[in-house]
Design a protein around this motif. Sequence first.
Motif, mmCIF file in Angstrom:
data_model
loop_
_atom_site.group_PDB
_atom_site.id
_atom_site.type_symbol
_atom_site.label_atom_id
_atom_site.label_comp_id
_atom_site.label_asym_id
_atom_site.label_seq_id
_atom_site.Cartn_x
_atom_site.Cartn_y
_atom_site.Cartn_z
ATOM 1 N N GLY A 78 15.570 -4.512 0.221
ATOM 2 C CA GLY A 78 15.975 -3.280 0.904
ATOM 3 C C GLY A 78 17.429 -2.915 0.724
ATOM 4 N N THR A 79 18.090 -3.509 -0.275
ATOM 5 C CA THR A 79 19.529 -3.296 -0.466
ATOM 6 C C THR A 79 19.891 -1.808 -0.521
ATOM 7 N N THR A 80 20.850 -1.416 0.281
ATOM 8 C CA THR A 80 21.321 -0.042 0.248
ATOM 9 C C THR A 80 22.802 -0.040 0.625
ATOM 10 N N GLY A 81 23.398 1.124 0.769
ATOM 11 C CA GLY A 81 24.818 1.124 1.113
ATOM 12 C C GLY A 81 25.341 2.521 1.383
ATOM 13 N N THR A 82 26.386 2.572 2.177
ATOM 14 C CA THR A 82 27.035 3.833 2.505
ATOM 15 C C THR A 82 27.613 4.469 1.246
ATOM 16 N N ASN A 83 27.348 5.762 1.088
ATOM 17 C CA ASN A 83 27.955 6.540 0.004
ATOM 18 C C ASN A 83 27.439 6.181 -1.388
ATOM 19 N N ARG A 84 26.484 5.322 -1.442
ATOM 20 C CA ARG A 84 25.999 4.815 -2.722
ATOM 21 C C ARG A 84 25.364 5.920 -3.582
ATOM 22 N N LEU A 85 24.717 6.872 -2.927
ATOM 23 C CA LEU A 85 23.942 7.871 -3.664
ATOM 24 C C LEU A 85 24.648 9.228 -3.724
ATOM 25 N N ILE A 128 10.941 8.041 3.755
ATOM 26 C CA ILE A 128 9.657 7.326 3.689
ATOM 27 C C ILE A 128 9.922 5.929 3.134
ATOM 28 N N GLU A 129 9.344 4.947 3.806
ATOM 29 C CA GLU A 129 9.591 3.548 3.421
ATOM 30 C C GLU A 129 8.291 2.767 3.617
ATOM 31 N N ILE A 130 8.059 1.825 2.723
ATOM 32 C CA ILE A 130 6.793 1.088 2.750
ATOM 33 C C ILE A 130 6.844 -0.124 3.690
ATOM 34 N N ALA A 171 8.889 -2.485 9.313
ATOM 35 C CA ALA A 171 10.042 -2.921 10.121
ATOM 36 C C ALA A 171 11.265 -2.039 9.821
ATOM 37 N N ARG A 172 11.426 -1.650 8.561
ATOM 38 C CA ARG A 172 12.568 -0.794 8.195
ATOM 39 C C ARG A 172 12.391 0.619 8.762
ATOM 40 N N VAL A 173 11.129 1.066 8.821
ATOM 41 C CA VAL A 173 10.867 2.390 9.417
ATOM 42 C C VAL A 173 11.223 2.345 10.905
ATOM 43 N N GLY A 194 5.179 4.937 4.472
ATOM 44 C CA GLY A 194 4.417 5.475 3.354
ATOM 45 C C GLY A 194 4.857 4.873 2.041
ATOM 46 N N GLY A 195 4.167 5.304 0.990
ATOM 47 C CA GLY A 195 4.478 4.800 -0.343
ATOM 48 C C GLY A 195 4.470 5.934 -1.359
ATOM 49 N N PHE A 196 4.069 5.612 -2.579
ATOM 50 C CA PHE A 196 4.112 6.607 -3.645
ATOM 51 C C PHE A 196 3.179 7.802 -3.408
ATOM 52 N N GLU A 197 2.289 7.676 -2.419
ATOM 53 C CA GLU A 197 1.405 8.815 -2.110
ATOM 54 C C GLU A 197 2.151 9.899 -1.342
ATOM 55 N N ALA A 230 13.750 9.325 -5.319
ATOM 56 C CA ALA A 230 13.342 7.915 -5.244
ATOM 57 C C ALA A 230 14.388 7.117 -6.000
ATOM 58 N N PHE A 231 15.284 6.476 -5.275
ATOM 59 C CA PHE A 231 16.403 5.798 -5.938
ATOM 60 C C PHE A 231 16.358 4.299 -5.710
ATOM 61 N N ASN A 232 16.502 3.573 -6.803
ATOM 62 C CA ASN A 232 16.516 2.110 -6.766
ATOM 63 C C ASN A 232 15.207 1.555 -6.198
ATOM 64 N N VAL A 233 14.132 2.268 -6.469
ATOM 65 C CA VAL A 233 12.798 1.848 -6.021
ATOM 66 C C VAL A 233 11.999 1.330 -7.221
ATOM 67 N N LEU A 234 11.784 2.189 -8.212
ATOM 68 C CA LEU A 234 10.948 1.774 -9.352
ATOM 69 C C LEU A 234 11.594 0.692 -10.197
HETATM 70 C C1 LIG Z 1 16.638 -1.355 -3.187
HETATM 71 S S1 LIG Z 1 16.045 -0.439 -1.824
HETATM 72 C C2 LIG Z 1 16.794 1.133 -2.166
HETATM 73 C C3 LIG Z 1 17.334 1.796 -0.935
HETATM 74 C C4 LIG Z 1 17.965 3.151 -1.203
HETATM 75 N N1 LIG Z 1 17.023 4.080 -1.810
HETATM 76 C C5 LIG Z 1 19.191 3.015 -2.076
HETATM 77 O O1 LIG Z 1 19.131 3.372 -3.248
HETATM 78 O O2 LIG Z 1 20.227 2.554 -1.589
HETATM 79 C C6 LIG Z 1 14.332 -0.145 -2.279
HETATM 80 C C7 LIG Z 1 13.420 0.156 -1.098
HETATM 81 O O3 LIG Z 1 12.253 0.815 -1.562
HETATM 82 C C8 LIG Z 1 11.155 0.369 -0.804
HETATM 83 N N2 LIG Z 1 9.942 0.638 -1.549
HETATM 84 C C9 LIG Z 1 9.469 -0.048 -2.619
HETATM 85 N N3 LIG Z 1 8.339 0.535 -3.051
HETATM 86 C C10 LIG Z 1 8.105 1.598 -2.259
HETATM 87 C C11 LIG Z 1 7.096 2.577 -2.233
HETATM 88 N N4 LIG Z 1 6.087 2.567 -3.108
HETATM 89 N N5 LIG Z 1 7.145 3.534 -1.281
HETATM 90 C C12 LIG Z 1 8.150 3.538 -0.376
HETATM 91 N N6 LIG Z 1 9.137 2.622 -0.352
HETATM 92 C C13 LIG Z 1 9.121 1.669 -1.292
HETATM 93 C C14 LIG Z 1 11.441 -1.089 -0.591
HETATM 94 O O4 LIG Z 1 10.713 -1.632 0.480
HETATM 95 C C15 LIG Z 1 12.955 -1.074 -0.354
HETATM 96 O O5 LIG Z 1 13.250 -0.969 1.011
#
Ligand SMILES: C[S@@+](CC[C@H](N)C(=O)[O-])C[C@H]1O[C@@H](n2cnc3c(N)ncnc32)[C@H](O)[C@@H]1O
Length: 263
Positions: A9-16, A68-70, A73-75, A91-94, A108-112
């Motif tokens: 779940g790594t994220t950060g202030t101002n990152r995006l 949206i987060e899968i 607990a994070r939601v 939610g997820g990719f749907e 969708a950043f740093n997810v795929l």
């Molecule tokens: C590395 S974090 C990125 C956080 C933020 N987007 C950023 O760039 O700082 C990736 C997050 O995406 C979530 N995630 C992974 N697959 C997902 C999906 N199919 N739908 C929603 N969230 C998903 C993970 O649980 C995780 O919390």
Amino acid sequence: MPIGSVTRGTTGTNRLRRVDRWIAQHPAFLAQSEPLVVDLGFGASATTPLELHSRLARHRPATSVVGIEIDPARVAVARLSERAGVSFRLGGFEVPLDGGRGATVIRAFNVLRQYDEAVVVEQWRRMTRRLAPGGILVEGTCDEIGRVSSWVEVTPAGPVSLTISLRLTDLVAPSIVAERLPKVLIHRNVTGEGVHRLMGDLDRHWQRNAPLSTYGPRQRWIATVRGLVADGWPVLGTAARWRLGELTVAWTAVAPLGFGWGD
Ligand SMILES: C[S@@+](CC[C@H](N)C(=O)[O-])C[C@H]1O[C@@H](n2cnc3c(N)ncnc32)[C@H](O)[C@@H]1O
């Protein structure tokens, strides 16, 4: 069941900030008076959806952001930060949205990056089905502090462009972005691939224009991009964007060998 899997779940202030700035000027966003913007996979805190909302609301005050987060607990944690214009859901990719409304933008950043390359197109297609007419998916990657970033713009008809966005101060070589390319390209920085040529040509022009550093890194970057244009690269956008350390090229120039969108 949400489609996908829980990842770091790594994220950060101002990152995006770099991709937020790009979305804020995109015609697909500006065309709407009440844009609905999704932050898919917002991570361990509500930070990036809240920042996205405050940046976009400067341009379109009636913007709504849905994080949206899968990971449930994070939601639950993020919901403690809900406010006007910003909500969170599981939610997820749907890409679940109330009333089946389509999204203006899905970011969708740093997810795929944490998935296998082989699933990228399938999940791009799934997400783009949830866009409103004229909407865009923005899928990409960045470093921990947002100085090196890249993303692909995708529509239901397929990918449109690759953008890279770099902090120019102290930049040694633009190919630093090779470590932070979207999943679809990160393994393609090899001889014969378009993105590999792009990394090489960027570095070559950056080095060639080193004397322009006297006038500042922006002038050097603009000259670098002009060099790519002269070489025939299909560069999109204007110098107003290049000044920010951005470069956007048509997808066709960097599409991996054998890339297919299907029908
Ligand atoms: C590395 S974090 C990125 C956080 C933020 N987007 C950023 O760039 O700082 C990736 C997050 O995406 C979530 N995630 C992974 N697959 C997902 C999906 N199919 N739908 C929603 N969230 C998903 C993970 O649980 C995780 O919390």
